[in-house]
Design an enzyme around this catalytic site. Structure first.
Site, short mmCIF file in Angstrom:
data_model
loop_
_atom_site.label_atom_id
_atom_site.label_comp_id
_atom_site.label_asym_id
_atom_site.label_seq_id
_atom_site.Cartn_x
_atom_site.Cartn_y
_atom_site.Cartn_z
N ARG A 1 0.87 -1.07 0.16
CA ARG A 1 -0.13 0.11 0.00
C ARG A 1 0.94 1.19 0.04
NH1 ARG A 1 -4.85 0.14 4.25
NH2 ARG A 1 -2.88 0.71 5.52
N THR B 1 -0.95 7.45 -0.84
CA THR B 1 -2.24 7.45 -1.59
C THR B 1 -2.89 6.36 -0.97
OG1 THR B 1 -1.30 5.55 -3.30
CG2 THR B 1 -0.87 8.19 -4.05
N ASP C 1 -0.19 -3.75 12.33
CA ASP C 1 0.52 -4.08 11.05
C ASP C 1 0.70 -5.50 10.85
OD1 ASP C 1 2.23 -4.31 8.76
OD2 ASP C 1 2.33 -2.31 8.57
N ASP D 1 4.46 -6.35 9.53
CA ASP D 1 5.65 -6.14 10.65
C ASP D 1 5.43 -7.14 11.74
OD1 ASP D 1 6.44 -3.95 9.21
OD2 ASP D 1 5.34 -2.71 10.33
C1 PRP Z 1 -1.48 -4.71 4.23
C2 PRP Z 1 -2.43 -6.19 4.37
C3 PRP Z 1 -2.86 -6.05 3.39
C4 PRP Z 1 -3.12 -4.86 3.25
C5 PRP Z 1 -4.71 -4.29 3.36
O1 PRP Z 1 -0.35 -5.06 3.56
O2 PRP Z 1 -1.51 -7.26 4.57
O3 PRP Z 1 -2.21 -6.52 1.98
O4 PRP Z 1 -2.31 -4.06 3.99
O5 PRP Z 1 -4.92 -2.97 3.38
P1 PRP Z 1 -6.16 -2.54 2.14
O6 PRP Z 1 -7.47 -3.51 2.14
O7 PRP Z 1 -6.32 -1.22 2.51
O8 PRP Z 1 -5.40 -2.75 0.57
P2 PRP Z 1 0.85 -3.71 3.47
O9 PRP Z 1 0.59 -2.99 2.44
O10 PRP Z 1 1.05 -3.47 4.90
O11 PRP Z 1 2.20 -4.77 2.99
P3 PRP Z 1 3.04 -5.85 3.80
O12 PRP Z 1 2.03 -7.08 3.78
O13 PRP Z 1 4.00 -6.21 2.87
O14 PRP Z 1 3.35 -5.60 5.08
N1 URA Z 2 -2.70 -3.24 7.05
C1 URA Z 2 -2.34 -4.01 8.22
O1 URA Z 2 -1.56 -4.75 8.29
N2 URA Z 2 -3.17 -3.70 9.30
C2 URA Z 2 -4.27 -2.76 9.02
O2 URA Z 2 -5.02 -2.70 10.18
C3 URA Z 2 -4.60 -2.32 7.75
C4 URA Z 2 -3.77 -2.86 6.64
#
Ligand code: PRP
Ligand code: URA
Length: 209
Positions: A104, A108, A200, A203
């Site tokens: 994400r 944006t 998160d 993380d």
């Molecule tokens: C997180 C999560 C989803 C996304 C959800 O990933 O694992 O993929 O956010 O958010 P959304 O429904 O608003 O799109 P992140 O972008 O943090 O990446 P990561 O899994 O690499 O930490």
């Molecule tokens: N991605 C995450 O990992 N946690 C949230 O709460 C939203 C998006």
């Protein structure tokens, strides 16, 4: 309209409580996500097609059922979706695993694709998209769209925690996709994090940040 299936088995609820708890460290977090994913796999695969084959028991011949068709495809959304793969594979060990890399954009909040490698013949497979968090729904909608553009016809989405906003977004964009969740939370905060959520997921799984 796709179904939203809330998997509220007591074992799932119990484990989800500790997944949410901020005092749960990465090792336990990973194990719990794996365990819940395995429990979810049981329900998500409930409608897999079966066929009869003939076998022989020590007593006699009989017809009995086995899962038919191409192997299921698991598609974790990187990174956090990786945490759900091993639990799912415990129940469906022959599944193929494809990967879609999305993050994400922090400005944006829109998903950006950085990797995609999928099993062959995805049009003939039941695909199960894995991501612990369904927040705005942007990542899941984009991942499902990529799969459809590459020919996928049967897709399920499996998340640990969803916000109502994310569910609505997936239902609007992909009404043919059933969504399986362990918990539906209240709403999103100003940074599009799920409240109360678990923080998160990436993380916490990988001990980053
Ligand atoms: C997180 C999560 C989803 C996304 C959800 O990933 O694992 O993929 O956010 O958010 P959304 O429904 O608003 O799109 P992140 O972008 O943090 O990446 P990561 O899994 O690499 O930490
Ligand atoms: N991605 C995450 O990992 N946690 C949230 O709460 C939203 C998006």
């Amino acid at each position: 309209m796709g179904n939203v299936v809330i998997l509220d088995h007591p074992l799932i609820k119990h484990k989800l409580t500790f997944i949410r708890d901020k005092n749960t460290g990465s090792k336990d977090f990973r194990e719990l996500v794996k365990e819940v994913s395995m429990l979810m796999a049981y329900e998500v695969t409930r409608n897999l097609p079966l066929e009869e084959i003939e076998i022989e028991t020590p007593i006699t011949k009989m017809k009995s059922q086995v899962i038919s068709g191409k192997k299921v495809g698991l598609v974790p959304i990187l990174r956090a979706g990786l945490g759900m793969v091993d639990g799912m594979l415990n129940l469906i060990p022959a599944a193929k695993v494809g990967h879609i890399g999305l993050y994400r954009d922090p400005e944006t909040l829109k998903p950006v694709e950085y990797y995609c490698k999928l099993p062959q013949d995805i049009e003939e497979r039941e695909l199960i998209v894995l991501d612990p968090m369904l927040a705005t729904g942007g990542s899941a909608v984009a991942a499902i769209q990529f799969l459809k553009e590459r020919g996928a016809t049967s897709i399920k989405l499996v998340c640990l925690i969803a916000a109502p906003e994310g569910i609505e977004e997936v239902e609007k964009s992909h009404p043919d996709v059933d969504i399986y969740v362990a918990g539906v939370d209240e709403k999103l905060n100003d940074h599009a994090y799920i409240i109360p959520g678990l923080g998160d997921a990436g993380d916490r799984l990988f001990g980053t940040k």
